[in-house]
Motif scaffolding. Sequence first.
Motif, PDB file in Angstrom:
ATOM      1  N   ARG A 186      38.605  43.255  35.091  1.00 30.73           N
ATOM      2  CA  ARG A 186      39.161  43.129  33.745  1.00 30.73           C
ATOM      3  C   ARG A 186      39.350  44.513  33.135  1.00 30.73           C
ATOM      4  O   ARG A 186      38.414  45.312  33.117  1.00 30.73           O
ATOM      5  N   HIS A 187      40.560  44.797  32.668  1.00 34.07           N
ATOM      6  CA  HIS A 187      40.848  46.085  32.022  1.00 34.07           C
ATOM      7  C   HIS A 187      40.409  47.250  32.919  1.00 34.07           C
ATOM      8  O   HIS A 187      39.694  48.166  32.499  1.00 34.07           O
ATOM      9  N   ASN A 188      40.819  47.190  34.199  1.00 34.68           N
ATOM     10  CA  ASN A 188      40.580  48.270  35.161  1.00 34.68           C
ATOM     11  C   ASN A 188      39.105  48.464  35.517  1.00 34.68           C
ATOM     12  O   ASN A 188      38.718  49.511  36.021  1.00 34.68           O
ATOM     13  N   GLU A 189      38.282  47.462  35.274  1.00 30.10           N
ATOM     14  CA  GLU A 189      36.857  47.576  35.590  1.00 30.10           C
ATOM     15  C   GLU A 189      36.371  46.300  36.264  1.00 30.10           C
ATOM     16  O   GLU A 189      36.682  45.196  35.831  1.00 30.10           O
ATOM     17  N   SER A 190      35.593  46.461  37.348  1.00 28.78           N
ATOM     18  CA  SER A 190      34.982  45.309  38.003  1.00 28.78           C
ATOM     19  C   SER A 190      33.633  45.040  37.357  1.00 28.78           C
ATOM     20  O   SER A 190      32.837  45.955  37.153  1.00 28.78           O
ATOM     21  N   ILE A 191      33.377  43.763  37.030  1.00 24.03           N
ATOM     22  CA  ILE A 191      32.104  43.392  36.415  1.00 24.03           C
ATOM     23  C   ILE A 191      31.489  42.245  37.202  1.00 24.03           C
ATOM     24  O   ILE A 191      32.186  41.407  37.773  1.00 24.03           O
ATOM     25  N   ILE A 192      30.164  42.236  37.275  1.00 24.76           N
ATOM     26  CA  ILE A 192      29.427  41.102  37.824  1.00 24.76           C
ATOM     27  C   ILE A 192      29.142  40.173  36.661  1.00 24.76           C
ATOM     28  O   ILE A 192      28.336  40.495  35.788  1.00 24.76           O
ATOM     29  N   PRO A 193      29.793  39.021  36.588  1.00 31.15           N
ATOM     30  CA  PRO A 193      29.686  38.184  35.393  1.00 31.15           C
ATOM     31  C   PRO A 193      28.377  37.398  35.339  1.00 31.15           C
ATOM     32  O   PRO A 193      27.723  37.163  36.359  1.00 31.15           O
ATOM     33  N   ARG A 194      28.016  36.989  34.140  1.00 31.33           N
ATOM     34  CA  ARG A 194      26.880  36.104  33.911  1.00 31.33           C
ATOM     35  C   ARG A 194      27.383  34.796  33.290  1.00 31.33           C
ATOM     36  O   ARG A 194      28.557  34.665  32.975  1.00 31.33           O
ATOM     37  N   GLY A 195      26.490  33.843  33.117  1.00 29.48           N
ATOM     38  CA  GLY A 195      26.896  32.506  32.705  1.00 29.48           C
ATOM     39  C   GLY A 195      27.644  32.438  31.402  1.00 29.48           C
ATOM     40  O   GLY A 195      28.513  31.582  31.206  1.00 29.48           O
ATOM     41  N   ASP A 196      27.339  33.326  30.448  1.00 33.77           N
ATOM     42  CA  ASP A 196      27.979  33.274  29.133  1.00 33.77           C
ATOM     43  C   ASP A 196      29.358  33.938  29.117  1.00 33.77           C
ATOM     44  O   ASP A 196      30.081  33.806  28.120  1.00 33.77           O
ATOM     45  N   ASP A 197      29.724  34.668  30.163  1.00 32.59           N
ATOM     46  CA  ASP A 197      31.039  35.320  30.210  1.00 32.59           C
ATOM     47  C   ASP A 197      32.142  34.270  30.318  1.00 32.59           C
ATOM     48  O   ASP A 197      31.985  33.245  30.980  1.00 32.59           O
ATOM     49  N   ARG A 198      33.259  34.576  29.684  1.00 30.00           N
ATOM     50  CA  ARG A 198      34.416  33.681  29.739  1.00 30.00           C
ATOM     51  C   ARG A 198      35.518  34.284  30.606  1.00 30.00           C
ATOM     52  O   ARG A 198      35.659  35.505  30.688  1.00 30.00           O
ATOM     53  N   MET A 199      36.307  33.419  31.225  1.00 29.08           N
ATOM     54  CA  MET A 199      37.445  33.860  32.034  1.00 29.08           C
ATOM     55  C   MET A 199      38.667  33.972  31.124  1.00 29.08           C
ATOM     56  O   MET A 199      38.979  33.037  30.378  1.00 29.08           O
ATOM     57  N   GLU A 200      39.337  35.125  31.194  1.00 29.09           N
ATOM     58  CA  GLU A 200      40.428  35.414  30.279  1.00 29.09           C
ATOM     59  C   GLU A 200      41.750  35.582  31.033  1.00 29.09           C
ATOM     60  O   GLU A 200      41.767  35.929  32.225  1.00 29.09           O
ATOM     61  N   GLU A 201      42.835  35.363  30.313  1.00 30.87           N
ATOM     62  CA  GLU A 201      44.159  35.589  30.892  1.00 30.87           C
ATOM     63  C   GLU A 201      44.284  37.039  31.351  1.00 30.87           C
ATOM     64  O   GLU A 201      43.900  37.963  30.641  1.00 30.87           O
ATOM     65  N   GLY A 202      44.822  37.228  32.540  1.00 33.74           N
ATOM     66  CA  GLY A 202      44.975  38.563  33.103  1.00 33.74           C
ATOM     67  C   GLY A 202      43.822  39.003  33.980  1.00 33.74           C
ATOM     68  O   GLY A 202      43.946  39.998  34.712  1.00 33.74           O
ATOM     69  N   ASP A 203      42.686  38.298  33.932  1.00 36.40           N
ATOM     70  CA  ASP A 203      41.561  38.624  34.807  1.00 36.40           C
ATOM     71  C   ASP A 203      41.960  38.421  36.270  1.00 36.40           C
ATOM     72  O   ASP A 203      42.714  37.493  36.601  1.00 36.40           O
ATOM     73  N   ILE A 204      41.418  39.279  37.146  1.00 31.64           N
ATOM     74  CA  ILE A 204      41.445  38.993  38.580  1.00 31.64           C
ATOM     75  C   ILE A 204      40.064  38.468  38.936  1.00 31.64           C
ATOM     76  O   ILE A 204      39.065  39.185  38.830  1.00 31.64           O
ATOM     77  N   LEU A 205      39.996  37.194  39.319  1.00 30.80           N
ATOM     78  CA  LEU A 205      38.725  36.578  39.686  1.00 30.80           C
ATOM     79  C   LEU A 205      38.511  36.713  41.182  1.00 30.80           C
ATOM     80  O   LEU A 205      39.414  36.431  41.977  1.00 30.80           O
ATOM     81  N   TYR A 206      37.321  37.146  41.581  1.00 38.51           N
ATOM     82  CA  TYR A 206      36.928  37.148  42.987  1.00 38.51           C
ATOM     83  C   TYR A 206      36.036  35.933  43.195  1.00 38.51           C
ATOM     84  O   TYR A 206      34.897  35.892  42.731  1.00 38.51           O
ATOM     85  N   ILE A 207      36.574  34.925  43.877  1.00 36.79           N
ATOM     86  CA  ILE A 207      35.928  33.620  43.994  1.00 36.79           C
ATOM     87  C   ILE A 207      35.650  33.308  45.458  1.00 36.79           C
ATOM     88  O   ILE A 207      36.533  33.442  46.313  1.00 36.79           O
ATOM     89  N   THR A 208      34.420  32.873  45.760  1.00 38.47           N
ATOM     90  CA  THR A 208      34.086  32.426  47.107  1.00 38.47           C
ATOM     91  C   THR A 208      34.152  30.906  47.161  1.00 38.47           C
ATOM     92  O   THR A 208      33.812  30.207  46.199  1.00 38.47           O
ATOM     93  N   PHE A 209      34.562  30.387  48.333  1.00 36.43           N
ATOM     94  CA  PHE A 209      34.707  28.949  48.530  1.00 36.43           C
ATOM     95  C   PHE A 209      34.849  28.681  50.025  1.00 36.43           C
ATOM     96  O   PHE A 209      34.949  29.616  50.834  1.00 36.43           O
ATOM     97  N   THR A 210      34.833  27.429  50.397  1.00 34.32           N
ATOM     98  CA  THR A 210      35.099  27.048  51.774  1.00 34.32           C
ATOM     99  C   THR A 210      36.548  26.581  51.888  1.00 34.32           C
ATOM    100  O   THR A 210      37.174  26.162  50.911  1.00 34.32           O
ATOM    101  N   ARG A 211      37.087  26.636  53.091  1.00 30.98           N
ATOM    102  CA  ARG A 211      38.528  26.493  53.296  1.00 30.98           C
ATOM    103  C   ARG A 211      39.102  25.192  52.732  1.00 30.98           C
ATOM    104  O   ARG A 211      40.211  25.175  52.210  1.00 30.98           O
ATOM    105  N   GLU A 212      38.339  24.093  52.801  1.00 29.04           N
ATOM    106  CA  GLU A 212      38.892  22.813  52.379  1.00 29.04           C
ATOM    107  C   GLU A 212      39.167  22.746  50.883  1.00 29.04           C
ATOM    108  O   GLU A 212      39.835  21.810  50.406  1.00 29.04           O
ATOM    109  N   HIS A 213      38.691  23.747  50.114  1.00 26.85           N
ATOM    110  CA  HIS A 213      38.891  23.722  48.662  1.00 26.85           C
ATOM    111  C   HIS A 213      39.954  24.731  48.196  1.00 26.85           C
ATOM    112  O   HIS A 213      40.069  25.000  47.002  1.00 26.85           O
ATOM    113  N   ALA A 214      40.717  25.286  49.135  1.00 29.65           N
ATOM    114  CA  ALA A 214      41.723  26.288  48.773  1.00 29.65           C
ATOM    115  C   ALA A 214      42.790  25.721  47.841  1.00 29.65           C
ATOM    116  O   ALA A 214      43.188  26.363  46.867  1.00 29.65           O
ATOM    117  N   ASP A 215      43.269  24.496  48.115  1.00 26.50           N
ATOM    118  CA  ASP A 215      44.315  23.907  47.270  1.00 26.50           C
ATOM    119  C   ASP A 215      43.818  23.667  45.850  1.00 26.50           C
ATOM    120  O   ASP A 215      44.554  23.859  44.872  1.00 26.50           O
TER     121      ASP A 215
END
Length: 444
Positions: A186-215
């Motif tokens: 967010r805004h040229n900075e990588s952050i390790i988020p906590r539970g109270d953080d909100r996801m905002e428009e323009g964020d690049i989210l790094y999300i882990t998942f298993t293949r069957e949930h890609a869609d």
Amino acid sequence: MKIVIAGAGEVGSHLAKLLSNEEQDILLIDENADKLAMLDASYNIMTMAGNPTSFLNLRNALRDGCDLFIAVMPVESSNIVACSIAKTLGAATTVARISHYGYMAAENRKPMKQMGVDRVIYPEYLAAQEIITGLKHPWTRYWFEFHDGKIILAGVRLRAGAPIIGMQLKEFASTNHEFHVAAIKRHNESIIPRGDDRMEEGDILYITFTREHADTLRRITGKTDFRVKRVVIMGGGKIAIRVYNLGHEQFRFKIIESDPDICRALPAKCPDAEIIMADACDPEMWTETGLDSADAFVALTQSSETNILACMAAKDLGVKRTMAEVENLQFISLAEGMNIGKVINKKLLASSSTFQLMLDDDESSSKCLALTDAEVAELEVKPKSRITEAPVKDLRLPRSMTLAALIRDGRGMLVSGNTHMQSGDRVLVFFLQGAIHKVERLFN
């Protein structure tokens, strides 16, 4: 760890800067004393002026031992010679930057080992792999498969209208158990988020998942799926040739190059590609070369500025997937914030390979990703390591890292606060720059 780097060019200097932030013992050798003096004054490293292929210089450099010797000079033969000498003088692990694919061939690994080269780094090949992955998964900024794809880490930019915009991480976790948001850019900075953080428009989210949930991930991040078939590449250098070799069975390539000598050589190296000699920066040529009908556009000239502007122009023409090689590190954050799609940087790719060697020497099933200010690594949990002492919620992990997922008994699973690591687990770790020593202490 005692690390000796031979060559203070772009890759060597960048590696020295990165590793100096990780509390490592770094010695940088180069013949350019002025360049070394500038680096010595700005970063926590030691320097030595001299020829890195000299027995005398390397004997002095390795006098107190060497855990990792990295040769990244411009000429690959010099790197191989330097590694050979360093190995003879006692370096534990040697790494050479190469410029030709032949050195990576399976039949050449044993001879390279016999010459004293334990590993090779081919930045152009790493860049080509990133581009092919980006063409296969065009709705993501990044896509990394760990442990044969049992766990996937995707980087996805949130556009307007994505259903999860405005949602707190703890709310997202309670309603979407198949995903773990490891980090947010967010805004040229990588952050390790906590539970109270909100996801905002323009964020690049790094999300882990298993293949069957890609869609499902694609849907909740507001993305649409499409297939890439027609690819236009601007620039006919080594990366373009490697991209063609890796992807010509799946994609149709058109390569635009302004240098007539390069154009004459390209048909032999890329026989099924359409080669066009033209200045791809000329707007009048874009429609004539069919750029407006391409599914993807990849800018690979030697100019970062040209590549960024060309991708912006391709987006304006309606090209859905664009990628730019941006070698000026100061431009990367700017480029990621613009509408140009995926950014490719050889220095970061080379440093990711080096970071993996520092954390885990099992390259057969490990990967490491270097971002501009963060790292992602797949690590094996060693017996009696600190990470096994308690459930994750009781480990008091530093805010600069998060455990995103793990492989246990061949099965991929996400990490929660109640997860208790076991010896033999392979864990996906996301950590900010400067935290590699904390990661080492937890896992080793």
